[in-house]
Design a protein around this motif. Structure first.
Motif, mmCIF file in Angstrom:
data_model
loop_
_atom_site.group_PDB
_atom_site.id
_atom_site.type_symbol
_atom_site.label_atom_id
_atom_site.label_comp_id
_atom_site.label_asym_id
_atom_site.label_seq_id
_atom_site.Cartn_x
_atom_site.Cartn_y
_atom_site.Cartn_z
ATOM 1 N N ARG A 90 -7.018 17.112 12.566
ATOM 2 C CA ARG A 90 -7.014 15.693 12.208
ATOM 3 C C ARG A 90 -6.410 15.572 10.818
ATOM 4 N NH1 ARG A 90 -12.663 12.902 14.039
ATOM 5 N NH2 ARG A 90 -11.614 11.049 13.304
ATOM 6 N N LEU A 91 -5.353 14.805 10.743
ATOM 7 C CA LEU A 91 -4.601 14.690 9.490
ATOM 8 C C LEU A 91 -4.683 13.273 8.949
ATOM 9 C CD1 LEU A 91 -1.451 16.486 10.864
ATOM 10 C CD2 LEU A 91 -3.164 17.520 9.391
ATOM 11 N N ARG A 92 -4.503 13.150 7.656
ATOM 12 C CA ARG A 92 -4.459 11.841 7.006
ATOM 13 C C ARG A 92 -3.155 11.714 6.227
ATOM 14 N NH1 ARG A 92 -10.563 10.423 4.938
ATOM 15 N NH2 ARG A 92 -11.399 10.174 7.021
ATOM 16 N N LEU A 93 -2.423 10.668 6.585
ATOM 17 C CA LEU A 93 -1.176 10.371 5.875
ATOM 18 C C LEU A 93 -1.444 9.209 4.911
ATOM 19 C CD1 LEU A 93 1.272 10.292 8.918
ATOM 20 C CD2 LEU A 93 0.738 12.242 7.488
ATOM 21 N N VAL A 94 -1.028 9.363 3.677
ATOM 22 C CA VAL A 94 -1.193 8.296 2.688
ATOM 23 C C VAL A 94 0.091 7.464 2.707
ATOM 24 C CG1 VAL A 94 -1.621 7.728 0.283
ATOM 25 C CG2 VAL A 94 -2.692 9.743 1.300
ATOM 26 N N VAL A 95 -0.066 6.195 3.098
ATOM 27 C CA VAL A 95 1.078 5.271 3.181
ATOM 28 C C VAL A 95 1.047 4.401 1.929
ATOM 29 C CG1 VAL A 95 2.212 3.524 4.584
ATOM 30 C CG2 VAL A 95 0.802 5.273 5.688
ATOM 31 N N VAL A 96 2.145 4.442 1.176
ATOM 32 C CA VAL A 96 2.190 3.758 -0.127
ATOM 33 C C VAL A 96 3.420 2.852 -0.187
ATOM 34 C CG1 VAL A 96 2.303 4.088 -2.620
ATOM 35 C CG2 VAL A 96 1.106 5.744 -1.219
ATOM 36 N N SER A 97 3.212 1.673 -0.761
ATOM 37 C CA SER A 97 4.331 0.770 -1.054
ATOM 38 C C SER A 97 4.166 0.260 -2.485
ATOM 39 C CB SER A 97 4.347 -0.410 -0.083
ATOM 40 O OG SER A 97 5.317 -1.349 -0.484
ATOM 41 N N PRO A 98 5.208 0.367 -3.286
ATOM 42 C CA PRO A 98 5.120 -0.123 -4.668
ATOM 43 C C PRO A 98 5.349 -1.633 -4.790
ATOM 44 C CG PRO A 98 7.220 0.956 -4.325
ATOM 45 C CD PRO A 98 6.455 1.086 -3.042
ATOM 46 N N GLU A 99 5.642 -2.290 -3.664
ATOM 47 C CA GLU A 99 5.928 -3.731 -3.693
ATOM 48 C C GLU A 99 4.673 -4.506 -4.099
ATOM 49 O OE1 GLU A 99 8.886 -5.112 -3.115
ATOM 50 O OE2 GLU A 99 9.838 -3.216 -2.578
ATOM 51 N N ALA A 100 4.804 -5.398 -5.041
ATOM 52 C CA ALA A 100 3.661 -6.169 -5.541
ATOM 53 C C ALA A 100 3.156 -7.169 -4.505
ATOM 54 C CB ALA A 100 4.048 -6.906 -6.826
#
Length: 196
Positions: free
Chosen positions: A169-179
């Motif tokens: 079981r894996l966890r992907l960190v989804v990131v967006s720098p958009e304000a």
């Protein structure tokens, strides 16, 4: 010396002859035949009793053997049925926990339990996307997400990737720098594994 005949011997012989000549109202042909017939009469009821005594035991044994085969078949069918029921129950539980099947048996969902997503200061957003390589190795996982604003308008895309083995079981960190980012929507998901 003249021959003397003992009367006791004669009486004994007469009694023996009379007993052999009349037995059950029939005339017999001598002492040897009568003994064989007596033995045959004693043996034949024993033989018939022995065979008739074996038949119920034989029938009981066949009934037990047949019952064993029947219950074995029923147990095996129930076991198979219960294995199918267990698989279906497991699928239902996974669905209720939010897992969705994608990419040939790889399960995915947005993290809902004890996720502790990272917080971004200065604008932007981050969420955790879970991948469960339940039935096969995931290999190289690549997920592309749309970044949506408050109105549901796409303002960008972001990508996350990781490698996974079967059962992991894996966890992907989804990131967006958009304000203006308010939520993510999955656009494309692939899990390519090479099995030797």
């Amino acid at each position: 010396m003249p021959f003397r005949h003992d009367r006791r011997d004669v009486r004994r012989d007469d009694r023996r002859d009379a007993r052999f000549e009349e037995q059950d109202g029939r005339e017999l042909h001598g002492p040897d035949d009568s003994r064989e017939r007596d033995l045959d009469q004693q043996r034949s009821p024993r033989r018939s009793r022995g065979l008739s005594g074996c038949v119920p035991w034989l029938m009981a044994g066949l009934a037990v053997l047949g019952g064993g085969f029947y219950w074995g078949y029923q147990f095996r069918a129930a076991q198979k049925l219960s294995a199918d029921e267990l698989r279906e129950r497991e699928r239902q539980e996974l669905r209720t926990m939010g897992w969705q099947t994608s990419a040939d048996g790889v399960l995915t969902r947005w993290c809902t339990d004890d996720c502790n997503p990272p917080k971004l200061f200065g604008g932007g957003m981050a969420r955790i996307f879970e991948v469960y390589c339940k039935d096969r190795p995931c290999g190289n996982i690549r997920a592309t997400f749309r970044v949506l604003d408050r109105d549901g308008k796409e303002i960008g895309t972001t990508t996350a990737s990781k490698d996974g083995l079967q059962g992991e079981r894996l966890r992907l960190v989804v990131v967006s720098p958009e304000a203006q980012a308010e939520r993510f929507e999955i656009k494309e998901f692939t899990a390519q594994a090479m099995v030797y």
